[in-house]
Each structure stands twice: as structure tokens, then as C-alpha cells.
Design a protein around this motif. Structure first.
Motif, mmCIF file in Angstrom:
data_model
loop_
_atom_site.group_PDB
_atom_site.id
_atom_site.type_symbol
_atom_site.label_atom_id
_atom_site.label_comp_id
_atom_site.label_asym_id
_atom_site.label_seq_id
_atom_site.Cartn_x
_atom_site.Cartn_y
_atom_site.Cartn_z
ATOM 1 N N LYS A 117 25.412 29.989 -70.130
ATOM 2 C CA LYS A 117 24.820 31.009 -69.279
ATOM 3 C C LYS A 117 25.338 30.813 -67.856
ATOM 4 N N ALA A 118 25.695 31.889 -67.184
ATOM 5 C CA ALA A 118 26.226 31.795 -65.824
ATOM 6 C C ALA A 118 25.174 31.219 -64.874
ATOM 7 N N GLU A 119 25.649 30.550 -63.837
ATOM 8 C CA GLU A 119 24.741 29.931 -62.868
ATOM 9 C C GLU A 119 23.797 30.956 -62.220
ATOM 10 N N ARG A 120 24.255 32.193 -62.033
ATOM 11 C CA ARG A 120 23.422 33.197 -61.354
ATOM 12 C C ARG A 120 22.140 33.491 -62.127
ATOM 13 N N PHE A 121 22.167 33.196 -63.438
ATOM 14 C CA PHE A 121 20.974 33.353 -64.263
ATOM 15 C C PHE A 121 20.300 32.006 -64.541
ATOM 16 N N THR A 122 21.095 30.987 -64.756
ATOM 17 C CA THR A 122 20.569 29.685 -65.170
ATOM 18 C C THR A 122 19.667 29.063 -64.113
ATOM 19 N N ILE A 123 20.158 28.963 -62.886
ATOM 20 C CA ILE A 123 19.397 28.268 -61.840
ATOM 21 C C ILE A 123 18.090 28.998 -61.531
ATOM 22 N N PRO A 124 18.122 30.328 -61.296
ATOM 23 C CA PRO A 124 16.853 31.015 -61.041
ATOM 24 C C PRO A 124 15.888 30.964 -62.223
ATOM 25 N N PHE A 135 15.468 18.053 -64.201
ATOM 26 C CA PHE A 135 16.811 17.786 -64.713
ATOM 27 C C PHE A 135 17.708 17.185 -63.649
ATOM 28 N N ALA A 136 18.411 16.119 -64.035
ATOM 29 C CA ALA A 136 19.319 15.447 -63.108
ATOM 30 C C ALA A 136 20.581 16.254 -62.872
ATOM 31 N N ALA A 137 20.914 17.158 -63.783
ATOM 32 C CA ALA A 137 22.107 17.999 -63.644
ATOM 33 C C ALA A 137 21.890 19.286 -64.415
ATOM 34 N N ILE A 138 22.349 20.398 -63.850
ATOM 35 C CA ILE A 138 22.340 21.687 -64.533
ATOM 36 C C ILE A 138 23.725 22.306 -64.353
ATOM 37 N N VAL A 139 24.460 22.436 -65.452
ATOM 38 C CA VAL A 139 25.818 22.976 -65.438
ATOM 39 C C VAL A 139 25.827 24.291 -66.212
ATOM 40 N N GLY A 140 26.320 25.341 -65.571
ATOM 41 C CA GLY A 140 26.378 26.656 -66.192
ATOM 42 C C GLY A 140 27.731 26.946 -66.805
ATOM 43 N N GLY A 141 27.819 28.111 -67.428
ATOM 44 C CA GLY A 141 29.049 28.485 -68.111
ATOM 45 C C GLY A 141 30.211 28.758 -67.188
ATOM 46 N N ASP A 142 29.918 28.972 -65.891
ATOM 47 C CA ASP A 142 30.986 29.231 -64.925
ATOM 48 C C ASP A 142 31.080 28.134 -63.873
ATOM 49 N N THR A 143 30.404 27.013 -64.080
ATOM 50 C CA THR A 143 30.395 25.941 -63.084
ATOM 51 C C THR A 143 31.771 25.317 -62.910
ATOM 52 N N VAL A 144 32.456 25.061 -64.023
ATOM 53 C CA VAL A 144 33.773 24.406 -63.944
ATOM 54 C C VAL A 144 34.900 25.324 -64.396
ATOM 55 N N GLY A 145 34.579 26.599 -64.652
ATOM 56 C CA GLY A 145 35.628 27.566 -64.985
ATOM 57 C C GLY A 145 35.904 27.725 -66.461
ATOM 58 N N VAL A 146 35.336 26.869 -67.296
ATOM 59 C CA VAL A 146 35.429 26.996 -68.754
ATOM 60 C C VAL A 146 34.045 26.730 -69.327
#
Length: 222
Positions: A117-124, A135-146
């Protein structure tokens, strides 16, 4: 509590941590409703989810009468904009999750998320549900480009959470294959957005309720 032989427990988001089917269904139904298609019940959306919003919408359009590329491209931003404004109306943690998270945290295990899920949806979404601080880390589908099943976002999740032995939990082949590609132990959940029998994911283990998670991890070979 018996010791847990992992430093980090990583989770997928949709269909693993949170049942987002109600809000995803509402967004799909809003989008297809703009072209006069009838709405789907939330449960009918489950097989459409798991490989991103565009594929979810394409599957819904196909199941409701077909589509062409122009229709898909015109409806996708409508779906995404609606969803962004209605992230957590119906979305809830799966049963047993909060107790499992509490037990893991008490045992000194860090929690992390890697989702497509893209960060624009995940974080909110995580903020609105009130769980983001857990959570110590939250990585979205577009965080690192893949995205998963590429191992890069899972490696990023582990790094951001501080490193250490990690196990990853998910509900789709992208999750289990991504964990395997990253060299991680993995668990599939039997209650998520499955598009086939959970056994087909060939995960290291399967749980059908979060009550099973901590005992399973306590038994995991060190």
C-alpha cells in the motif's frame, strides 16, 4: 513467557493486520458507481485485493461487466481519491491482534510493517486507527521504489526497525515470496485476502487466528 527467538516480527497490512475490506469495497463501489455499475458486498471484494488498487479495480470492473484501458485509467484516480478521504471508516484490527502485539512488545520484540500500500494511505490509516506508534518501522509500497515480492522493501523494514532476526507474516503470495526472497522465515494467515487455499502460499507456517501467533513463535526453532 517463554523466549521468542526473533528480534522483529514484520507484518503485511491489508488482510493481515487490518481488515480493510469495508473501506476498499466502499472505494471500489464509489468508483464503479460513477459509470452505473452496481455495488459489491464487502466480502465479494476479497478476491480482488492483494496486488494493488489498479488490479483491484480491474478485477471489479471485469466482474461487473468488463472494461477497457481508458475506463480503468479514468476510474483509478476517482477510487484513490475517495479511499484517501475514507481510510478508516470500517477498517479494524483482526481479532486477537492487539493482545498478540502486547505480548510481543512485553517480550522485547519489535513490530514492523511492510505493505504494498502506498505511503499516502498507509501512514494516515495507521494513525487514524491509533496503532502507528506501536511499530518501529512502517514501509510502504512506494517507500523504496519497488514492492513485494521484491525483497528490497522487506530489507528496508528490517533496517529501519534496527536489524536482527526477523519473521514476516502476510496473506498473499507477494508477502510469502517477498519474505522468502529476503531470506526470512514466514507465516501465512488464513483469514486475509486470499485468492486461493492458504496452503498454496507454501509458507513456513499458517495461523488462523492471532491467538496462535505468540505460542507458535515461542516454539520456533532458535
Amino acid at each position: 513467557m517463554s523466549s521468542i527467538p526473533f528480534d522483529i516480527v514484520g507484518f503485511d497490512l491489508d488482510g493481515t493486520l487490518i481488515d480493510t475490506s469495508g473501506d476498499l469495497a466502499a472505494a471500489v463501489n464509489y468508483a464503479i458507481g460513477t459509470i452505473g455499475r452496481p455495488p459489491f458486498p464487502a466480502a465479494a471484494i476479497h478476491p480482488f485485493v492483494g496486488k494493488g488498487a489498479k488490479i483491484m479495480l480491474a478485477r471489479a470492473l471485469d466482474a461487473s461487466g468488463g472494461y477497457d484501458a481508458e475506463t480503468l485509467d479514468s476510474l483509478l484516480p476517482i477510487l484513490l481519491d475517495y479511499y484517501e478521504q475514507n481510510l478508516a471508516i470500517h477498517s479494524l484490527p483482526y481479532p486477537g491482534l492487539i493482545d498478540a502485539m502486547d505480548a510481543l512488545t512485553d517480550a522485547g520484540v519489535k513490530l514492523a510493517i511492510c505493505t504494498n500500500k502506498a505511503e499516502r494511505f498507509t501512514i494516515p490509516l495507521m494513525q487514524q486507527i491509533g496503532l502507528s506508534d506501536r511499530f518501529a518501522a512502517i514501509v510502504g509500497g512506494d517507500t523504496v521504489g519497488v514492492a513485494k515480492p521484491d525483497p528490497a522493501p522487506i530489507h528496508e523494514m528490517v533496517a529501519r526497525a534496527g536489524g536482527g532476526r526477523t519473521i514476516f507474516i502476510g496473506d498473499t503470495i507477494n508477502d510469502i515470496a517477498g519474505a522468502r526472497n529476503a531470506g526470512l522465515a514466514n507465516i501465512a494467515v488464513g483469514f486475509g485476502f486470499l485468492d486461493g487455499p492458504v496452503e498454496n502460499l507454501d509458507a513456513d507456517a499458517v495461523i488462523d487466528h492471532f491467538d496462535e501467533l505468540v505460542p507458535l513463535l515461542q516454539r520456533w526453532p532458535a
